[in-house]
Every structure is written in C-alpha cells, then in structure tokens.
Design a protein around this motif. Structure first.
Motif, PDB file in Angstrom:
ATOM      1  N   LEU A 124       0.872  -1.173   0.000  1.00 12.72           N
ATOM      2  CA  LEU A 124       0.000   0.000   0.000  1.00 12.72           C
ATOM      3  C   LEU A 124       0.907   1.221   0.000  1.00 12.72           C
ATOM      4  N   ILE A 125       0.675   2.133  -0.938  1.00 15.56           N
ATOM      5  CA  ILE A 125       1.597   3.253  -1.140  1.00 15.56           C
ATOM      6  C   ILE A 125       0.826   4.564  -1.134  1.00 15.56           C
ATOM      7  N   ASP A 126       1.388   5.576  -0.465  1.00 14.08           N
ATOM      8  CA  ASP A 126       0.737   6.884  -0.418  1.00 14.08           C
ATOM      9  C   ASP A 126       1.802   7.977  -0.377  1.00 14.08           C
ATOM     10  N   ALA A 127       1.450   9.155  -0.915  1.00 12.71           N
ATOM     11  CA  ALA A 127       2.396  10.270  -0.981  1.00 12.71           C
ATOM     12  C   ALA A 127       2.447  11.076   0.310  1.00 12.71           C
ATOM     13  N   ASP A 128       1.482  10.888   1.195  1.00 14.46           N
ATOM     14  CA  ASP A 128       1.425  11.654   2.438  1.00 14.46           C
ATOM     15  C   ASP A 128       2.410  11.073   3.452  1.00 14.46           C
ATOM     16  N   PRO A 129       3.420  11.853   3.862  1.00 13.11           N
ATOM     17  CA  PRO A 129       4.390  11.339   4.844  1.00 13.11           C
ATOM     18  C   PRO A 129       3.731  10.915   6.153  1.00 13.11           C
ATOM     19  N   ALA A 130       2.609  11.559   6.494  1.00 14.89           N
ATOM     20  CA  ALA A 130       1.929  11.216   7.744  1.00 14.89           C
ATOM     21  C   ALA A 130       1.317   9.823   7.694  1.00 14.89           C
ATOM     22  N   MET A 131       1.098   9.293   6.481  1.00 15.93           N
ATOM     23  CA  MET A 131       0.513   7.957   6.342  1.00 15.93           C
ATOM     24  C   MET A 131       1.554   6.851   6.451  1.00 15.93           C
ATOM     25  N   ALA A 132       2.817   7.186   6.229  1.00 14.88           N
ATOM     26  CA  ALA A 132       3.878   6.174   6.204  1.00 14.88           C
ATOM     27  C   ALA A 132       3.939   5.426   7.532  1.00 14.88           C
ATOM     28  N   GLY A 133       3.898   4.118   7.445  1.00 14.27           N
ATOM     29  CA  GLY A 133       3.995   3.275   8.627  1.00 14.27           C
ATOM     30  C   GLY A 133       2.670   2.953   9.278  1.00 14.27           C
ATOM     31  N   LYS A 134       1.613   3.683   8.928  1.00 14.56           N
ATOM     32  CA  LYS A 134       0.309   3.413   9.527  1.00 14.56           C
ATOM     33  C   LYS A 134      -0.263   2.109   8.976  1.00 14.56           C
ATOM     34  N   PRO A 135      -0.831   1.279   9.838  1.00 13.17           N
ATOM     35  CA  PRO A 135      -1.392   0.014   9.346  1.00 13.17           C
ATOM     36  C   PRO A 135      -2.772   0.204   8.719  1.00 13.17           C
ATOM     37  N   VAL A 136      -2.943  -0.366   7.556  1.00 16.90           N
ATOM     38  CA  VAL A 136      -4.243  -0.401   6.877  1.00 16.90           C
ATOM     39  C   VAL A 136      -4.436  -1.832   6.386  1.00 16.90           C
ATOM     40  N   ALA A 137      -5.520  -2.444   6.774  1.00 12.80           N
ATOM     41  CA  ALA A 137      -5.798  -3.839   6.414  1.00 12.80           C
ATOM     42  C   ALA A 137      -4.652  -4.754   6.841  1.00 12.80           C
ATOM     43  N   GLY A 138      -4.034  -4.417   7.965  1.00 13.46           N
ATOM     44  CA  GLY A 138      -2.962  -5.258   8.491  1.00 13.46           C
ATOM     45  C   GLY A 138      -1.619  -5.056   7.828  1.00 13.46           C
ATOM     46  N   MET A 139      -1.497  -4.038   6.949  1.00 16.10           N
ATOM     47  CA  MET A 139      -0.235  -3.773   6.260  1.00 16.10           C
ATOM     48  C   MET A 139       0.193  -2.335   6.519  1.00 16.10           C
ATOM     49  N   PRO A 140       1.500  -2.095   6.691  1.00 12.84           N
ATOM     50  CA  PRO A 140       1.961  -0.715   6.869  1.00 12.84           C
ATOM     51  C   PRO A 140       1.972   0.024   5.530  1.00 12.84           C
ATOM     52  N   VAL A 141       1.482   1.248   5.533  1.00 12.68           N
ATOM     53  CA  VAL A 141       1.511   2.065   4.326  1.00 12.68           C
ATOM     54  C   VAL A 141       2.940   2.528   4.079  1.00 12.68           C
ATOM     55  N   GLN A 142       3.372   2.457   2.824  1.00 13.01           N
ATOM     56  CA  GLN A 142       4.723   2.881   2.461  1.00 13.01           C
ATOM     57  C   GLN A 142       4.661   4.149   1.611  1.00 13.01           C
ATOM     58  N   HIS A 143       5.734   4.925   1.657  1.00 12.27           N
ATOM     59  CA  HIS A 143       5.753   6.205   0.952  1.00 12.27           C
ATOM     60  C   HIS A 143       6.068   6.002  -0.526  1.00 12.27           C
ATOM     61  N   THR A 144       5.577   6.932  -1.348  1.00 10.44           N
ATOM     62  CA  THR A 144       5.794   6.826  -2.797  1.00 10.44           C
ATOM     63  C   THR A 144       7.269   6.931  -3.183  1.00 10.44           C
ATOM     64  N   ASP A 145       8.108   7.441  -2.295  1.00 11.94           N
ATOM     65  CA  ASP A 145       9.545   7.485  -2.600  1.00 11.94           C
ATOM     66  C   ASP A 145      10.099   6.088  -2.851  1.00 11.94           C
ATOM     67  N   ASP A 146       9.459   5.082  -2.262  1.00 21.36           N
ATOM     68  CA  ASP A 146       9.944   3.704  -2.385  1.00 21.36           C
ATOM     69  C   ASP A 146       9.195   2.913  -3.451  1.00 21.36           C
ATOM     70  N   LEU A 147       8.394   3.586  -4.276  1.00 18.23           N
ATOM     71  CA  LEU A 147       7.527   2.889  -5.227  1.00 18.23           C
ATOM     72  C   LEU A 147       8.308   1.954  -6.149  1.00 18.23           C
ATOM     73  N   GLU A 148       9.355   2.466  -6.778  1.00 15.07           N
ATOM     74  CA  GLU A 148      10.114   1.653  -7.734  1.00 15.07           C
ATOM     75  C   GLU A 148      10.747   0.436  -7.058  1.00 15.07           C
ATOM     76  N   LYS A 149      11.274   0.643  -5.874  1.00 19.61           N
ATOM     77  CA  LYS A 149      11.904  -0.458  -5.140  1.00 19.61           C
ATOM     78  C   LYS A 149      10.881  -1.526  -4.771  1.00 19.61           C
ATOM     79  N   ILE A 150       9.696  -1.088  -4.351  1.00 14.96           N
ATOM     80  CA  ILE A 150       8.632  -2.026  -3.965  1.00 14.96           C
ATOM     81  C   ILE A 150       8.210  -2.877  -5.153  1.00 14.96           C
ATOM     82  N   ILE A 151       8.052  -2.241  -6.306  1.00 19.82           N
ATOM     83  CA  ILE A 151       7.616  -2.966  -7.500  1.00 19.82           C
ATOM     84  C   ILE A 151       8.656  -3.997  -7.919  1.00 19.82           C
ATOM     85  N   GLU A 152       9.910  -3.606  -7.878  1.00 16.03           N
ATOM     86  CA  GLU A 152      10.971  -4.532  -8.281  1.00 16.03           C
ATOM     87  C   GLU A 152      11.083  -5.706  -7.318  1.00 16.03           C
ATOM     88  N   GLU A 153      11.036  -5.437  -6.031  1.00 13.27           N
ATOM     89  CA  GLU A 153      11.210  -6.501  -5.039  1.00 13.27           C
ATOM     90  C   GLU A 153      10.056  -7.500  -5.043  1.00 13.27           C
TER      91      GLU A 153
END
Length: 279
Positions: A124-153
């Motif tokens: 789960l990815i969001d551009a809002d820094p305040a959302m980073a790390g917050k759990p949604v549906a049991g998963m931590p929200v990650q920042h869009t800065d890491d989008l490319e890395k997340i997709i590759e991994e």
C-alpha cells in the motif's frame, strides 16, 4: 519472488475477443458459486441466467475455450472453473500494489475478494508522509519514494491507482517506468499510457450518472412523456397549429409558367449554357 511478470494469459494469442474476455469473470463467479454448492454440471441456459447473458452468447464464448459441453448433460462445472481460471491467468499469484490510501484506497485494501481470486496485495503506497507506517488492512503504508523499489522486489506487474485525479497521470508514469504493464484506474481522469500497457477504468460517478439518466427516462415515461420536440430551424408560428408539421408552399400554375420562362432565359452555372434547353 512472485512471478507476476513471467506468465501471460493466452487469451490474445488464441484470438479470444475482448468482449468475451470481459464476460469470462462473470461466468467464473457463477461457476464458483455452483462449485461451492457441489453442483457437478450446469446447462447453458442455467449458467447464462446466473451470469446475466443469453445462452447463445455463452455457448459462443465457450467455443473459444474449446469447451462445447455435452448434449443432455451440460457443462462440467469444475472443469469450466479450471478452464476459465487458466485463461484469465488466475492459476498463479498476481502481486498488486495500491497507490493512494485515502478512503477509496483503504476500502480496496480491506476488500477480501482479491486474495480469493489470485490477487495478492503486495504493498500500500501513499504520498502523504503522515501515512507512512500506519497500518491499513494489516499492512503498513509505504511512501511513494519507495515505489520503484517495492515494484521490483515484489515482481509487480499490476498497479491500482486510487489517487486524486491530478496525481494519477504522474503515478501511472512512475508505475510503468518501474515495470508495471497493467493498471486499474479508479481516479476520475483518463490516463495516457504507451502501447503495450493495459488500463481498465472504474469511475463510480459515471456509473451513477448513467443510472440517473435511466431514472429520468423512467420518470418521463411514467408522466406521459415530455412535450413535442421543437425544430430549431422552424420559425415560431410557421405551423397552422401548435405541433403541426410544416407545410411546403405550393406555387400557383401561373407562377410556375413564369418561373419556367425565366429559367429558359437564365444562364447556366458558368453563364454560357442555358439552364433549360429548348425542346
């Protein structure tokens, strides 16, 4: 690592029409319900009714899969579930990222139907820094800065966009640059993508507007319909009575004779050939 990019459904190479592909999930949903009730076979009429299509169209669709059923018996439910799942690429795991974790994105993240149909929400990815790390549906929200890395991994090839309209195009470009080749777009905007990238758009407001149109039509029919249409090219008062059809002017015989004589004297298009040749 997930194998989301290594296999593609064979629908296009086998020449299955897009309209048929769009109906396959409807058949699969109906067949899955039958399978859960341990129904072994189903007729084309019964399955068509459950899927909301006519039986002739269903039989035509299934002919593309090489499945014609058995006369007097119908279709084998479990085999059709396998066939359609294979064609849709659901016999493997598809990791998916959801970008934009607002109200809609969070609702999508909490939807339990993805996993049961072969789609694993990888991030789960969001551009809002305040959302980073917050759990949604049991998963931590990650920042869009890491989008490319997340997709590759995670080997992601399918991305879901649930951002505001203004951010959707840029998000799609980043997803595509990172390797995503299919996008489900919930943002109320049209995405511009290169050839080879598939986009499916879901706009709930458009669907509601279409329903509003039909409701208005039904209300108009119930009240006897609207008034007669007015031709914009017809001047007011041209008809003998309200709603009367325009009547062409009829020239009297004397007028027609005079017009014919004038036409005989008139030059043609270039002024050198009579418009009416003498008998």
């Amino acid at each position: 690592m997930a194998t989301g990019r290594t296999h593609r459904p064979a629908t296009r190479s086998r020449g299955i029409p897009e309209a048929t592909v769009a109906r396959l999930p409807l058949y699969l949903r109906a067949l899955t319900a039958l399978s859960e009730r341990s129904v072994p076979t189903v007729s084309s009429e019964e399955l068509a009714a459950a899927a909301g299509v006519n039986s002739a169209k269903l039989r035509k669709d299934f002919s593309y899969l090489g499945s014609y059923g058995t006369r007097g018996v119908g279709y084998d439910v479990e085999y059709l579930v396998y066939q359609i799942s294979r064609e849709l690429g659901l016999t493997q795991d598809w990791p998916v990222v959801i970008v934009g974790i607002g109200n809609l994105g969070a609702a999508l993240a909490n939807y339990g139907g993805f996993a049961s149909r072969g789609f694993r929400v990888a991030a789960l990815i969001d551009a809002d820094p305040a959302m980073a790390g917050k759990p949604v549906a049991g998963m931590p929200v990650q920042h869009t800065d890491d989008l490319e890395k997340i997709i590759e991994e995670n080997g992601v090839s399918i991305g879901v966009i649930a951002t505001p309209a203004g951010a959707a195009q840029q998000v799609s470009e980043r997803l595509i640059a990172a390797g995503v080749t299919s996008i489900l777009n919930f943002a109320p905007t049209v995405l511009s993508v290169p050839e080879g990238v598939d986009v499916r758009k879901v706009d709930l407001s458009i669907e509601l507007q279409i329903l509003a149109f039909h409701e208005q039509r039904k209300a108009g029919e119930g009240s006897g319909g609207a008034g007669a249409d007015v031709d914009a090219d017809t001047e007011p008062g041209a008809g003998a009575a309200a709603g009367a059809a325009p009547v062409a002017a009829v020239e009297p015989p004397a007028g027609r004779a005079a017009a014919a004589a004038a036409a005989a004297r008139k030059g043609g298009p270039e002024g050198d050939v009579p418009a009416v040749m003498p008998a």
